[in-house]
Design a protein around this motif. Structure first.
Motif, mmCIF file in Angstrom:
data_model
loop_
_atom_site.group_PDB
_atom_site.id
_atom_site.type_symbol
_atom_site.label_atom_id
_atom_site.label_comp_id
_atom_site.label_asym_id
_atom_site.label_seq_id
_atom_site.Cartn_x
_atom_site.Cartn_y
_atom_site.Cartn_z
ATOM 1 N N HIS A 8 -17.312 -47.776 3.885
ATOM 2 C CA HIS A 8 -16.406 -47.006 2.990
ATOM 3 C C HIS A 8 -16.797 -46.173 2.881
ATOM 4 O O HIS A 8 -17.708 -45.830 1.823
ATOM 5 C CB HIS A 8 -14.983 -46.579 3.457
ATOM 6 C CG HIS A 8 -14.903 -47.818 1.711
ATOM 7 N ND1 HIS A 8 -14.934 -48.855 0.836
ATOM 8 C CD2 HIS A 8 -13.922 -46.204 0.589
ATOM 9 C CE1 HIS A 8 -14.926 -48.274 -0.363
ATOM 10 N NE2 HIS A 8 -14.108 -47.179 0.054
ATOM 11 N N CYS A 24 -7.544 -40.196 14.047
ATOM 12 C CA CYS A 24 -6.934 -41.593 14.873
ATOM 13 C C CYS A 24 -7.135 -40.722 16.333
ATOM 14 O O CYS A 24 -7.872 -41.207 17.205
ATOM 15 C CB CYS A 24 -5.564 -41.651 14.166
ATOM 16 S SG CYS A 24 -5.853 -42.901 12.750
ATOM 17 N N TRP A 29 -9.459 -44.615 16.217
ATOM 18 C CA TRP A 29 -9.807 -45.225 14.880
ATOM 19 C C TRP A 29 -7.772 -45.316 14.704
ATOM 20 O O TRP A 29 -7.071 -45.211 15.655
ATOM 21 C CB TRP A 29 -9.870 -44.743 13.721
ATOM 22 C CG TRP A 29 -11.309 -43.969 14.092
ATOM 23 C CD1 TRP A 29 -12.536 -44.935 14.496
ATOM 24 C CD2 TRP A 29 -12.712 -43.778 12.494
ATOM 25 N NE1 TRP A 29 -13.932 -45.029 14.341
ATOM 26 C CE2 TRP A 29 -13.818 -43.313 13.274
ATOM 27 C CE3 TRP A 29 -12.081 -43.014 11.852
ATOM 28 C CZ2 TRP A 29 -14.680 -42.949 13.123
ATOM 29 C CZ3 TRP A 29 -13.460 -41.939 10.981
ATOM 30 C CH2 TRP A 29 -14.478 -42.182 11.880
ATOM 31 N N LYS A 30 -7.796 -46.397 13.578
ATOM 32 C CA LYS A 30 -6.486 -46.671 13.114
ATOM 33 C C LYS A 30 -6.355 -46.862 11.631
ATOM 34 O O LYS A 30 -6.847 -47.075 11.153
ATOM 35 C CB LYS A 30 -5.929 -48.031 13.821
ATOM 36 C CG LYS A 30 -7.135 -49.604 13.173
ATOM 37 C CD LYS A 30 -6.961 -50.676 14.097
ATOM 38 C CE LYS A 30 -7.805 -51.760 13.171
ATOM 39 N NZ LYS A 30 -7.261 -52.906 13.639
ATOM 40 N N ARG A 32 -5.934 -48.429 8.842
ATOM 41 C CA ARG A 32 -6.102 -49.949 7.781
ATOM 42 C C ARG A 32 -4.821 -50.125 6.796
ATOM 43 O O ARG A 32 -4.482 -51.344 7.222
ATOM 44 C CB ARG A 32 -7.454 -50.495 8.203
ATOM 45 C CG ARG A 32 -8.254 -50.205 9.240
ATOM 46 C CD ARG A 32 -9.752 -50.069 8.331
ATOM 47 N NE ARG A 32 -10.135 -50.662 7.457
ATOM 48 C CZ ARG A 32 -11.187 -51.562 6.928
ATOM 49 N NH1 ARG A 32 -12.197 -51.511 8.311
ATOM 50 N NH2 ARG A 32 -11.129 -52.307 5.935
ATOM 51 N N TRP A 33 -4.658 -48.993 6.149
ATOM 52 C CA TRP A 33 -3.648 -49.598 4.955
ATOM 53 C C TRP A 33 -3.274 -47.415 4.857
ATOM 54 O O TRP A 33 -4.310 -47.181 5.035
ATOM 55 C CB TRP A 33 -4.726 -50.144 3.942
ATOM 56 C CG TRP A 33 -4.363 -50.596 2.690
ATOM 57 C CD1 TRP A 33 -2.923 -51.566 2.883
ATOM 58 C CD2 TRP A 33 -4.102 -50.047 1.202
ATOM 59 N NE1 TRP A 33 -2.347 -51.237 1.101
ATOM 60 C CE2 TRP A 33 -2.795 -49.903 0.706
ATOM 61 C CE3 TRP A 33 -4.733 -48.269 1.340
ATOM 62 C CZ2 TRP A 33 -2.864 -49.223 -0.331
ATOM 63 C CZ3 TRP A 33 -4.869 -47.466 0.148
ATOM 64 C CH2 TRP A 33 -3.359 -48.539 -1.095
ATOM 65 N N HIS A 45 -6.566 -46.004 4.730
ATOM 66 C CA HIS A 45 -7.518 -45.962 5.252
ATOM 67 C C HIS A 45 -7.576 -45.972 6.478
ATOM 68 O O HIS A 45 -7.030 -46.246 7.095
ATOM 69 C CB HIS A 45 -8.069 -47.799 4.751
ATOM 70 C CG HIS A 45 -8.113 -47.828 3.311
ATOM 71 N ND1 HIS A 45 -8.486 -49.053 2.767
ATOM 72 C CD2 HIS A 45 -8.539 -47.054 2.281
ATOM 73 C CE1 HIS A 45 -8.441 -48.860 1.664
ATOM 74 N NE2 HIS A 45 -8.665 -47.592 0.914
ATOM 75 N N ASN A 48 -12.300 -48.626 11.942
ATOM 76 C CA ASN A 48 -12.289 -49.598 12.547
ATOM 77 C C ASN A 48 -12.370 -50.744 11.879
ATOM 78 O O ASN A 48 -12.419 -50.999 10.493
ATOM 79 C CB ASN A 48 -13.291 -49.516 14.431
ATOM 80 C CG ASN A 48 -14.676 -49.342 13.159
ATOM 81 O OD1 ASN A 48 -15.263 -49.869 11.727
ATOM 82 N ND2 ASN A 48 -15.475 -48.657 13.443
ATOM 83 N N ASP A 49 -12.500 -52.200 13.001
ATOM 84 C CA ASP A 49 -12.654 -53.210 11.800
ATOM 85 C C ASP A 49 -14.118 -53.754 11.108
ATOM 86 O O ASP A 49 -13.993 -54.266 10.134
ATOM 87 C CB ASP A 49 -12.521 -54.484 12.779
ATOM 88 C CG ASP A 49 -10.941 -54.461 13.861
ATOM 89 O OD1 ASP A 49 -9.390 -53.949 13.583
ATOM 90 O OD2 ASP A 49 -11.117 -55.078 15.211
ATOM 91 N N TYR A 52 -14.719 -47.932 7.609
ATOM 92 C CA TYR A 52 -13.247 -46.712 7.554
ATOM 93 C C TYR A 52 -13.451 -45.363 6.668
ATOM 94 O O TYR A 52 -14.623 -45.505 6.156
ATOM 95 C CB TYR A 52 -12.091 -47.072 7.293
ATOM 96 C CG TYR A 52 -12.344 -47.670 5.919
ATOM 97 C CD1 TYR A 52 -11.133 -46.718 4.209
ATOM 98 C CD2 TYR A 52 -12.844 -49.088 5.534
ATOM 99 C CE1 TYR A 52 -11.292 -47.801 3.542
ATOM 100 C CE2 TYR A 52 -12.739 -49.955 4.126
ATOM 101 C CZ TYR A 52 -12.033 -48.897 2.718
ATOM 102 O OH TYR A 52 -12.323 -49.375 1.945
#
Length: 127
Positions: A8, A24, A29-30, A32-33, A45, A48-49, A52
């Motif tokens: 990151h 996003c 993207w998503k 994450r937190w 954050h 992706n998986d 970030y």
């Protein structure tokens, strides 16, 4: 050979919730937190998986007039790889942002834009 990879980057923005929503939308993207962080700030954050961007604000971040390319340690731009460069550019333009420095050279096509925080993004699609 090493197994090291970039996880990151962290940068300061005026409104982390707004910037998170834009990232996003633009890049699929998503979040994450998100939650409280240093100096009574807020961090999101977004990515992706595997990687970030951490976007942070204390809510009182100052504007800067620095030229990052002339400042040692300055953030010059963030490079994002996308599958469909034209569709991504349409989303960014629809948000009222101006794109610039369009180029098509090996190994891919690209353009740049600045968000309202003064962060320059390079968006690239490889052939």
């Amino acid at each position: 050979m090493t197994n090291a990879f970039l996880e990151h980057v962290n940068f300061t923005v005026a409104d982390p919730a707004k910037t998170a929503a834009q990232l996003c939308n633009w890049f699929g993207w998503k979040i994450r937190w998100h939650g409280p962080s240093k100096d009574n700030g807020t961090t999101y954050h977004v990515g992706n998986d595997t990687s970030y961007v951490a976007i942070y604000s204390t809510g009182t971040s100052a504007e800067t007039t620095e030229n990052s390319y002339a400042t040692r340690g300055g953030l010059n731009h963030i490079g994002i790889v996308v599958d469909d460069l034209d569709a991504t550019e349409k989303k960014i333009l629809a948000g009222g942002y101006k794109t610039h420095n369009h180029a098509d050279y090996e190994p891919g096509r690209r353009f740049y834009f600045n968000d309202e925080n003064g962060i320059e993004f390079e968006v690239v699609s490889y052939h």
